[in-house]
Design an enzyme around this catalytic site. Structure first.
Site, PDB file in Angstrom:
ATOM      1  N   ASP A  45      -3.957  -2.125   5.082  1.00  0.00           N
ATOM      2  CA  ASP A  45      -4.496  -1.761   6.387  1.00  0.00           C
ATOM      3  C   ASP A  45      -6.016  -1.672   6.400  1.00  0.00           C
ATOM      4  O   ASP A  45      -6.621  -1.611   7.474  1.00  0.00           O
ATOM      5  CB  ASP A  45      -3.908  -0.425   6.868  1.00  0.00           C
ATOM      6  CG  ASP A  45      -4.136   0.708   5.863  1.00  0.00           C
ATOM      7  OD1 ASP A  45      -4.857   0.494   4.858  1.00  0.00           O
ATOM      8  OD2 ASP A  45      -3.596   1.805   6.074  1.00  0.00           O
TER       9      ASP A  45
ATOM     10  N   ASP B  41      -8.382  -4.175   1.663  1.00  0.00           N
ATOM     11  CA  ASP B  41      -7.185  -4.975   1.453  1.00  0.00           C
ATOM     12  C   ASP B  41      -7.355  -6.431   1.902  1.00  0.00           C
ATOM     13  O   ASP B  41      -6.548  -7.289   1.551  1.00  0.00           O
ATOM     14  CB  ASP B  41      -5.995  -4.375   2.223  1.00  0.00           C
ATOM     15  CG  ASP B  41      -5.642  -2.982   1.750  1.00  0.00           C
ATOM     16  OD1 ASP B  41      -5.617  -2.780   0.527  1.00  0.00           O
ATOM     17  OD2 ASP B  41      -5.407  -2.101   2.592  1.00  0.00           O
TER      18      ASP B  41
ATOM     19  N   ASP C 172       0.852  -1.174   0.000  1.00  0.00           N
ATOM     20  CA  ASP C 172       0.000   0.000   0.000  1.00  0.00           C
ATOM     21  C   ASP C 172       0.895   1.234   0.000  1.00  0.00           C
ATOM     22  O   ASP C 172       2.101   1.140   0.245  1.00  0.00           O
ATOM     23  CB  ASP C 172      -0.893  -0.033   1.251  1.00  0.00           C
ATOM     24  CG  ASP C 172      -2.035   0.969   1.177  1.00  0.00           C
ATOM     25  OD1 ASP C 172      -2.285   1.486   0.077  1.00  0.00           O
ATOM     26  OD2 ASP C 172      -2.668   1.229   2.208  1.00  0.00           O
TER      27      ASP C 172
END
Length: 894
Positions: free
Chosen positions: A626, A630, A336
């Site tokens: 997070d 995801d 990310d």
């Protein structure tokens, strides 16, 4: 109250593209909400607003699955054989290892099933709704399509809703889109093809109201929401088998068949050579026990557990033991952006005024840094920057203060960045706000997307400061800065325009008409969430280690490209968006995912497709994340890594590793630790295979070539002595290898192939050489001492075999480097293990109790010395093989 119609069919319509009146008509609702009776009817038809948790697998079934593994069959067989041979303690240890591994697998699979359940924590318990024209609170599970919900700051959105009206509404959608800044919302329709992050007329279940208020009509509940769709994706994702488990399964199958075939063959040969049936059976069982590496599962478990502890010291918390080793074989890390590669702190990067441009150094919300122009430091604040700094500080509701040595923000991250920037320019917030007291404010509103404040100016008169997006502020100013805006936006910066208007001292309130025209542009600020310094070096370390890094974010393409360029991922400027991914066929996606390193504006299903495409290409894929969005990809990845600070419960439950500091550099440290663990496992296997192989030869060669004297076979090592060698070698010598330090080149070599065997051709040759030394050394000492009686000769053979393995252990500390270039005392446990084994062998030789139990006999000092000399021969043999391998360019670990 307007009439309501029948409940609409359950669909995934483009509600964001419809005007408000069409949404109300399509949902059969009205601004005053649904009648209570109609709501009850819809609840009965559609079901409660909860996420399905699917069929639960019973605990006993989960536990039984753990035993369906060929390696377990071998271990159970070895434990039973050990018990049959009278070594009950040895057998119980092996069976205990089987149970321990089954429990670990059971806990891991049980934990994985909780990931979907954790999504329910994102649904609030109670919701404010309008029914029959009256506001009231109801359980979130009871809301239905067509309910009109009232949203306030701090509310967690209970379902997917289309906004009916909004006042300064901003919603934190990081858990769904990955964007670090709360999204500004209004009621205007957007194109139907807009990605999730651009649907400003919608709010989605599981997101959080950061500021403002709104009324919204529910358009989807439960499984029909975006959160429900992610839950479905999470259910579809599956955790792939780890490379270590695959390799151990191959070893288990090979050992199983080898033991069966060789034991049967040796039984037949013994019978043909005239062995009594009982002795033939005993020899076959002895060979089987010698062949099975009982210590392997214990070494694997302990090595992984040590890896877990060491990773925890490096701020990576492991949630499953096999994940430790999987990290070491990772070939691609999908990461990310926000908070992982970047600081998750908006920072003013540069300032523009009509008279010049300036750079701003420093990051976060600390008021430390410097101002530069054309790369040169500016010591005195230029006069043209003072009004820009005042506007950024005064037209602002954020507070920045120092707490316990850290600068903390209260309020919006963008406004916090402006406060910090103004402080760097010399304007202390409290004193400045006292000098320019605020008299009135017009907050940001969807109908007028700017913020304005009125202040008393110490130099006389009053001043209006205005702040907003350039497209909202610039049309109200006489000056134009369109080219500057486009240039900086293309660099991925978030742009804000600041303007002012001077009014006379009689004004004590703001009129919205004051903002329509006649403003003076003060300048522009370019803000970014900057990359972490350590992330840049960590990405470079990954590249040196042969690991590709892919950045997958929900943020805009320009922002993703800018961060990708800064951390070294986007040297060619290539960025692939979620919309482009959705249009690709599998072949096109497979080609693109190899070529492109930055993916922007992606939805959960895009992340899942990207991970699967990488895995289908043979990559061992790690995924960091997070948010709820995801979770499916975290579950699908070979190794899922969630954030411990900013991560949601759903992400943590779907992951194998939780980062305590949300830092990409910690991922790289964990990869390095994973490689160390695998190297140590390979060292342990490289030690166990030849030691077990040598014991097999100690049994096999005499059966083939030694005579049968008076109906009794002549054996250099008795069956019970084989058990003794297995016990002390596995426990005392193999385990210290799990504590070896990492190889110097561990992060300068490419990842191993997914299906690479634990022991390659070179190591198998070395194992065969070492096994031959063990067998020939033991048999040679037996023959040398046979004139002193069988018991002393067998004791000398056992002692020599064990000492050979002690010296061979030193060679296994590194599979590539010479024993003589390693740091001798970097792992003191090696010498503790050798010392313990030597003491145990001394007891085996000299204590009467052991002499009775194992048919051993005391040895003279001269026999001990001869055994040591013979044992030392293993060192030049292995050193020669290492040297030969290095000259051929063949690494010992292959």
């Amino acid at each position: 109250m307007s009439p309501v119609g029948d409940p609409p069919p359950v669909t995934r319509e483009a509600w964001h593209a419809l005007p408000v009146h069409e949404v109300l008509a399509a949902t059969g609702s009205a601004p005053a909400g649904l009648p209570a009776g109609e709501a009850e009817r819809r609840l009965a038809a559609d079901g409660p607003n909860v996420l399905s948790q699917g069929k639960r697998v019973g605990a006993l079934e989960l536990l039984w699955r753990q035993f369906l593994n060929p390696l377990f069959y071998v271990l159970i067989g070895s434990g039973v054989l050990a018990v049959v041979m009278g070594k009950v303690v040895d057998g119980m240890v092996v069976l205990g290892v089987v149970v321990l591994n089954a429990i670990i697998g059971f806990v891991q699979e049980y934990r994985a099933g909780r990931a979907i359940e954790s999504l329910s924590a994102l649904v609030p318990e109670n919701v404010a709704v309008m029914r029959d024209g009256v506001a009231g609170m109801i359980p979130s599970a009871a809301i239905v399509r067509g309910d009109v919900v009232m949203l306030q700051p701090g509310d967690r959105v209970a379902a997917d809703m289309r906004l009916l009206d909004a006042r300064s509404l901003r919603v934190s959608e990081a858990s769904l889109t990955g964007e670090s800044v709360p999204a500004e919302k209004n009621v205007a329709p957007v194109p139907a093809e807009s990605p999730l992050g651009d649907r400003i007329s919608m709010v989605y279940g599981g997101t959080l109201v950061a500021a403002g208020t709104a009324n919204a009509v529910v358009v989807a509940t439960g499984e029909q929401t975006e959160l429900g769709r992610i839950s479905d994706l999470l259910g579809e994702a599956h955790e792939p088998e780890t490379p270590l488990n695959r390799a151990l399964a191959r070893v288990g199958r090979a050992v199983t068949w080898a033991v069966i075939v060789v034991a049967a063959a040796i039984f037949g040969i013994a019978m043909l050579r005239g062995y009594p049936a009982g002795d033939a059976v005993l020899v076959a069982i002895s060979l089987a026990v010698a062949a099975i590496p009982e210590g392997l599962p214990t070494v694997v478990t302990i090595a992984l557990a040590i890896g877990v502890r060491r990773m925890a010291q490096r701020r990576a918390i492991m949630r499953s033991l096999p994940a430790v080793e999987t990290l070491g074989s990772t070939t691609v890390i999908c990461t990310d952006k926000t908070g992982t590669l970047t600081r998750n702190e908006m920072t003013v990067q540069s300032l523009w005024t009509p008279t010049g441009s300036y750079g701003v150094s420093g990051s976060g919300y600390a008021p430390h840094g410097e101002i530069t122009r054309d790369g040169e430091r500016v010591d005195a604040v230029p006069p043209e920057l003072e009004p820009l700094a005042l506007a950024g500080l005064l037209c602002n509701d954020a507070e920045v203060r120092e707490e316990e040595g850290e600068w903390r923000l209260t309020g919006d991250p963008t406004e916090g960045a402006l406060v910090a920037c103004s402080w760097k320019l010399g304007f202390e917030p409290a004193a400045t706000r006292a000098r320019y007291p605020r008299l009135d404010v017009i907050p940001f509103d969807s109908d007028r997307p700017v913020m304005a404040t009125l202040h008393d100016a110490p130099e006389g008169g009053r001043v209006i400061y205005v702040k907003g997006a350039p497209e909202a502020v610039l049309p109200r100013c006489a000056e134009a800065a369109t080219a500057e805006v486009e240039t900086r936006a293309a660099q991925g910066a978030r742009m804000l325009a600041l303007a002012e208007r001077r009014v006379d001292a009689s004004r004590d309130s703001l009129d919205p008409a004051d903002l329509d025209a006649g403003l003076t542009l003060l300048g522009l600020t370019a803000l970014m969430d900057p990359p972490r310094d350590e992330a840049i070096s960590a990405v470079a370390a990954c590249h040196r280690a042969g690991i590709a890094v892919k950045m997958i974010t929900g943020d805009h393409a320009a922002t993703a490209r800018a961060i990708g360029e800064q951390v070294g991922l986007c040297t060619d400027g290539a960025v692939l968006t979620g919309a482009e991914i959705a249009e690709m066929d599998p072949a096109g996606l497979a080609e693109s995912v190899r070529r492109v390193n930055v993916f922007a504006r992606v939805a959960p299903e895009h992340k899942l497709r990207l991970v699967r495409a990488l895995q289908d290409s043979g990559e061992v894929t790690a995924m960091t994340g997070d948010g709820v969005n995801d979770a499916p990809a975290l579950r699908q990845a070979d190794i899922g890594i969630s954030m411990g600070i900013a991560g949601t419960a759903a992400a943590r439950e779907a992951s194998d590793i939780v980062l305590a500091d949300d830092n990409f550099a910690t991922v790289v440290a964990a990869v390095e630790e994973g490689r160390r663990v695998f190297d140590n496992l390979r060292k342990a296997l490289a030690f166990l295979v030849p030691t077990n192989g040598g014991q097999v030869l100690l049994v096999l060669l005499p059966v083939l070539f030694f005579p049968v004297v008076a109906g009794r076979p002549l054996l250099p090592v008795a069956p019970v002595q084989i058990l003794w060698i297995n016990l002390i070698v596995a426990v005392g010598l193999a385990l210290p290898l799990a504590l070896e330090e990492g190889e110097p080149d561990s992060m300068r070599r490419p990842p191993r192939a997914r299906d690479e065997p634990l022991l390659g051709r070179a190591l198998m040759i070395r194992s065969a050489l070492a096994a031959a030394v063990v067998a020939l050394g033991g048999i040679g000492m037996f023959l040398l001492e046979s004139g002193e009686g069988v018991r002393q000769a067998q004791t000398a053979a056992v002692t020599t075999a064990i000492l050979i393995q002690c010296f061979y252990l030193l060679e296994c500390r590194s599979l590539t480097r010479s024993l003589f270039v390693m740091r001798p005392f970097s792992n003191p446990w090696i010498y503790a293990g050798i010392g313990g084994v030597v003491l145990a062998q001394a007891a085996f030789v000299h204590l009467p109790l052991f002499n009775r139990l194992f048919a051993s006999a005391p040895l003279p000092l001269g026999v001990w010395m001869r055994s040591i000399v013979v044992a030392l021969m293993v060192i030049p043999v292995v050193e020669a093989h290492k040297l030969l391998g290095s000259h051929r360019g063949t690494e010992g670990r292959r």
